[in-house]
Enzyme design. Sequence first.
Site, PDB file in Angstrom:
ATOM      1  N   ARG A 108       0.668  -0.912  -0.189  1.00  0.00           N
ATOM      2  CA  ARG A 108      -0.377  -0.290   0.222  1.00  0.00           C
ATOM      3  C   ARG A 108       0.960   1.472  -0.061  1.00  0.00           C
ATOM      4  O   ARG A 108       2.087   1.596   1.081  1.00  0.00           O
ATOM      5  CB  ARG A 108      -0.756   0.146   1.167  1.00  0.00           C
ATOM      6  CG  ARG A 108      -1.711   1.120   1.616  1.00  0.00           C
ATOM      7  CD  ARG A 108      -2.713   1.228   2.431  1.00  0.00           C
ATOM      8  NE  ARG A 108      -3.796   0.289   1.697  1.00  0.00           N
ATOM      9  CZ  ARG A 108      -4.927   1.142   2.195  1.00  0.00           C
ATOM     10  NH1 ARG A 108      -5.828   1.646   3.153  1.00  0.00           N
ATOM     11  NH2 ARG A 108      -5.896  -0.037   1.794  1.00  0.00           N
ATOM     12  N   HIS A 135      -7.282   1.374  -7.068  1.00  0.00           N
ATOM     13  CA  HIS A 135      -7.593   0.482  -5.645  1.00  0.00           C
ATOM     14  C   HIS A 135      -8.772  -1.100  -5.761  1.00  0.00           C
ATOM     15  O   HIS A 135      -9.248  -0.982  -5.618  1.00  0.00           O
ATOM     16  CB  HIS A 135      -8.142   1.391  -4.397  1.00  0.00           C
ATOM     17  CG  HIS A 135      -8.718   0.695  -3.037  1.00  0.00           C
ATOM     18  ND1 HIS A 135      -7.762  -0.568  -3.204  1.00  0.00           N
ATOM     19  CD2 HIS A 135      -9.061   0.658  -1.855  1.00  0.00           C
ATOM     20  CE1 HIS A 135      -7.859  -0.932  -1.134  1.00  0.00           C
ATOM     21  NE2 HIS A 135      -8.990   0.205  -0.545  1.00  0.00           N
ATOM     22  N   GLN A 138     -10.150  -3.912  -3.903  1.00  0.00           N
ATOM     23  CA  GLN A 138     -11.678  -3.627  -3.271  1.00  0.00           C
ATOM     24  C   GLN A 138     -12.683  -3.506  -3.943  1.00  0.00           C
ATOM     25  O   GLN A 138     -13.527  -3.888  -3.721  1.00  0.00           O
ATOM     26  CB  GLN A 138     -11.613  -1.569  -2.387  1.00  0.00           C
ATOM     27  CG  GLN A 138     -12.723  -1.494  -2.218  1.00  0.00           C
ATOM     28  CD  GLN A 138     -13.585  -2.010  -1.438  1.00  0.00           C
ATOM     29  OE1 GLN A 138     -12.477  -1.658   0.216  1.00  0.00           O
ATOM     30  NE2 GLN A 138     -14.570  -2.194  -0.699  1.00  0.00           N
ATOM     31  N   ASP A 227     -17.602   7.541  -1.533  1.00  0.00           N
ATOM     32  CA  ASP A 227     -16.127   7.378  -1.196  1.00  0.00           C
ATOM     33  C   ASP A 227     -15.931   8.566  -0.105  1.00  0.00           C
ATOM     34  O   ASP A 227     -16.844   9.658  -0.452  1.00  0.00           O
ATOM     35  CB  ASP A 227     -15.622   6.809  -1.672  1.00  0.00           C
ATOM     36  CG  ASP A 227     -13.744   6.811  -1.622  1.00  0.00           C
ATOM     37  OD1 ASP A 227     -13.899   6.402   0.126  1.00  0.00           O
ATOM     38  OD2 ASP A 227     -12.561   6.687  -2.069  1.00  0.00           O
ATOM     39  N   CYS A 267     -16.289   2.343   0.542  1.00  0.00           N
ATOM     40  CA  CYS A 267     -15.444   0.833   1.098  1.00  0.00           C
ATOM     41  C   CYS A 267     -14.968   0.710   2.623  1.00  0.00           C
ATOM     42  O   CYS A 267     -14.100  -0.107   2.679  1.00  0.00           O
ATOM     43  CB  CYS A 267     -14.337   1.442  -0.127  1.00  0.00           C
ATOM     44  SG  CYS A 267     -14.058   3.147  -0.092  1.00  0.00           S
ATOM     45  N   ARG A 295     -13.515  -8.415   1.306  1.00  0.00           N
ATOM     46  CA  ARG A 295     -12.122  -8.504   1.228  1.00  0.00           C
ATOM     47  C   ARG A 295     -11.265  -9.659   0.918  1.00  0.00           C
ATOM     48  O   ARG A 295     -10.763 -10.082   0.209  1.00  0.00           O
ATOM     49  CB  ARG A 295     -11.339  -7.347   1.556  1.00  0.00           C
ATOM     50  CG  ARG A 295     -11.929  -5.523   1.760  1.00  0.00           C
ATOM     51  CD  ARG A 295     -11.464  -5.758  -0.033  1.00  0.00           C
ATOM     52  NE  ARG A 295      -9.787  -5.186   0.011  1.00  0.00           N
ATOM     53  CZ  ARG A 295      -9.852  -4.107   0.749  1.00  0.00           C
ATOM     54  NH1 ARG A 295      -9.776  -3.267   1.000  1.00  0.00           N
ATOM     55  NH2 ARG A 295      -8.491  -4.324   0.483  1.00  0.00           N
TER      56      ARG A 295
HETATM   57  N1  NVA Z   1      -9.957   6.704  -1.658  1.00  0.00           N
HETATM   58  C1  NVA Z   1      -9.955   6.344  -0.121  1.00  0.00           C
HETATM   59  C2  NVA Z   1     -10.066   4.655  -0.362  1.00  0.00           C
HETATM   60  C3  NVA Z   1     -10.356   4.251   1.178  1.00  0.00           C
HETATM   61  C4  NVA Z   1      -9.763   2.632   1.253  1.00  0.00           C
HETATM   62  C5  NVA Z   1      -8.261   6.406  -0.618  1.00  0.00           C
HETATM   63  O1  NVA Z   1      -7.624   6.405  -0.231  1.00  0.00           O
HETATM   64  O2  NVA Z   1      -8.462   7.092   1.637  1.00  0.00           O
HETATM   65  N1   CP Z   2     -11.434  -0.256   2.007  1.00  0.00           N
HETATM   66  C1   CP Z   2     -10.154   0.466   2.800  1.00  0.00           C
HETATM   67  O1   CP Z   2      -9.553  -0.680   1.749  1.00  0.00           O
HETATM   68  O2   CP Z   2     -10.087   0.015   4.011  1.00  0.00           O
HETATM   69  P1   CP Z   2      -8.690   0.083   5.112  1.00  0.00           P
HETATM   70  O3   CP Z   2      -8.064   1.835   4.361  1.00  0.00           O
HETATM   71  O4   CP Z   2      -9.154   0.157   6.306  1.00  0.00           O
HETATM   72  O5   CP Z   2      -7.255  -0.806   4.556  1.00  0.00           O
END
Ligand code: NVA
Ligand code: CP
Length: 308
Positions: A108, A135, A138, A227, A267, A295
């Site tokens: 990540r 992502h 997800q 989101d 998500c 997931r």
């Molecule tokens: N768009 C959000 C998704 C989190 C799972 C982010 O990148 O923070």
């Molecule tokens: N939806 C998602 O990726 O959640 P986290 O940021 O908690 O991993």
Amino acid sequence: MKNFINISDLSSEELRSIIEEAKSRKSNRKNLNKSSPDRDKPFEGKSMAMIFEKPSTRTRMSFDIAIKQLGGHSIILNPDGIHYGKGDETLKDTAKVLTEYVDIVMLRTSSHKNLEEFGKHLKIPIINGLSDQSHPCQIMSDILTFEETKGSIKGKVISWLGDGNNNMSNSLIEAAGKFSFQLKIGCPKKYMPNKRILSWAKKNKVKLLITQKPTEAVKDSDCVMTDKWVSMNDKVNKKQKKKNLMSYQVNKKLMTMAKPDSIFMHCLPVGRGEEVTDEVIDGKQSVVWRQALNRVHAQKSIINWCLA
Ligand code: NVA
Ligand code: CP
């Protein structure tokens, strides 16, 4: 060697096979405990390293459980606790070392380039656990969740409200092309999908409507998605962005304009009272907790696909 970095990197057939395997593995382990391995233990004796440059609850937990269910082990590396994160060891050298220890890596990262760079130097597969650009894990879980609830996603209408230019909306646009569903994005001009993804959508004949009217975006919708308005590391004036997106909030009134049996997806984590009201996320149409659970199941097949 197969990496899972973007939905757009895989063919529709490969993506479909991942979803179908997830469905069958999930149903085959109905009576097993949450962390008991699947009967065939395909990942026995294997391990995965996970690096999180950003916070995570679901991705961290679901990959860990996914690997347990596949019969393997996971090692979570905190960037602060390894030389790479401290800037004392290059990404290239870190990749070479991890290649010697484990069978697959999940990253990540704040910078999508890191995934590509890591992938270049690893001799084992890498999975994108979220980047600034996409992502994909997800979205695969969301496809699985949609199909479990409403049947095949092909030809269905999915609506996306709010920030039209983030990692989730990018992966959703790619999924619309690969899984052949219609996508309607309701967002202000300022937060429209970027040129790169729009040109991909055009080239791949994605059925995509972008509108500034939230009601038009949810009309005839089978599933309404949103989101967080401000993503992790989103370097914006947060107050201003939230103000600009206020009319795209998913609330009860907006949900009544979608199909009566439409579902709501997010998500998570959620900004309650911002992109969605409590009434909707805690209401009957919401499938957000199932998305989180799925997931695990979607990622098990992604890992298997990478290692096949
Ligand atoms: N768009 C959000 C998704 C989190 C799972 C982010 O990148 O923070
Ligand atoms: N939806 C998602 O990726 O959640 P986290 O940021 O908690 O991993």
